[in-house]
Design a protein around this motif. Structure first.
Motif, PDB file in Angstrom:
ATOM      1  N   THR A 132     122.498 -24.126  20.848  1.00 27.77           N
ATOM      2  CA  THR A 132     121.588 -25.244  20.617  1.00 27.77           C
ATOM      3  C   THR A 132     120.661 -25.441  21.808  1.00 27.77           C
ATOM      4  O   THR A 132     119.446 -25.611  21.643  1.00 27.77           O
TER       5      THR A 132
ATOM      6  N   VAL B 264     116.605 -25.025  21.676  1.00 22.76           N
ATOM      7  CA  VAL B 264     115.746 -26.167  22.013  1.00 22.76           C
ATOM      8  C   VAL B 264     114.733 -25.753  23.075  1.00 22.76           C
ATOM      9  O   VAL B 264     113.558 -26.119  22.992  1.00 22.76           O
ATOM     10  N   LEU B 265     115.162 -24.979  24.051  1.00 20.31           N
ATOM     11  CA  LEU B 265     114.237 -24.539  25.107  1.00 20.31           C
ATOM     12  C   LEU B 265     113.211 -23.523  24.594  1.00 20.31           C
ATOM     13  O   LEU B 265     112.039 -23.581  24.959  1.00 20.31           O
TER      14      LEU B 265
ATOM     15  N   LYS C  63     112.358 -22.768  21.254  1.00 17.13           N
ATOM     16  CA  LYS C  63     111.562 -23.186  20.085  1.00 17.13           C
ATOM     17  C   LYS C  63     111.189 -24.652  20.215  1.00 17.13           C
ATOM     18  O   LYS C  63     110.223 -24.970  20.870  1.00 17.13           O
ATOM     19  N   ASP C  64     111.959 -25.505  19.600  1.00 12.60           N
ATOM     20  CA  ASP C  64     111.763 -26.944  19.716  1.00 12.60           C
ATOM     21  C   ASP C  64     113.064 -27.653  19.355  1.00 12.60           C
ATOM     22  O   ASP C  64     114.037 -27.028  18.938  1.00 12.60           O
ATOM     23  N   PHE C  65     113.080 -28.958  19.546  1.00 14.80           N
ATOM     24  CA  PHE C  65     114.298 -29.740  19.347  1.00 14.80           C
ATOM     25  C   PHE C  65     114.793 -29.657  17.906  1.00 14.80           C
ATOM     26  O   PHE C  65     115.976 -29.428  17.660  1.00 14.80           O
ATOM     27  N   LEU C  66     113.902 -29.831  16.954  1.00 15.94           N
ATOM     28  CA  LEU C  66     114.294 -29.836  15.543  1.00 15.94           C
ATOM     29  C   LEU C  66     114.914 -28.505  15.137  1.00 15.94           C
ATOM     30  O   LEU C  66     115.965 -28.475  14.480  1.00 15.94           O
ATOM     31  N   THR C  67     114.309 -27.400  15.535  1.00 14.03           N
ATOM     32  CA  THR C  67     114.841 -26.077  15.191  1.00 14.03           C
ATOM     33  C   THR C  67     116.229 -25.877  15.792  1.00 14.03           C
ATOM     34  O   THR C  67     117.150 -25.414  15.109  1.00 14.03           O
TER      35      THR C  67
END
Length: 80
Positions: A26, A30-31, A33-37
């Motif tokens: 996770t 997050v780093l 791609k993005d938080f949602l992905t």
């Protein structure tokens, strides 16, 4: 404001390896791609493999509780 606390990381590291993998996967997603992905992928992986992630772990011997129960059953059967 810090989203990650040392106590929470230590708590996850005291769990089985599957939870450690899930936490680091996770964080990397997050780093990269993005938080949602990152969160959605972690939720999907957990939903697919939750039985593997949630095996109770015996802290003293490093084995799961089901291993301890099967060993106990075989010992009782040998006595009979």
């Amino acid at each position: 404001m810090n989203m990650v606390k040392k106590e929470e990381v230590k708590l996850v590291h005291s769990m089985n390896g599957s939870h450690i993998f899930l936490m680091w996967m996770t964080a990397v997603l997050v780093l990269l791609k993005d938080f949602l992905t990152g969160v959605l992928v972690a939720l999907i992986v957990y939903a697919l493999f939750h039985k593997m992630f949630d095996k109770p772990h015996d802290a003293e011997s490093g084995s799961t509780a089901s291993d301890a129960n099967s060993a106990k059953d075989s010992t009782e059967a040998a006595r009979a």
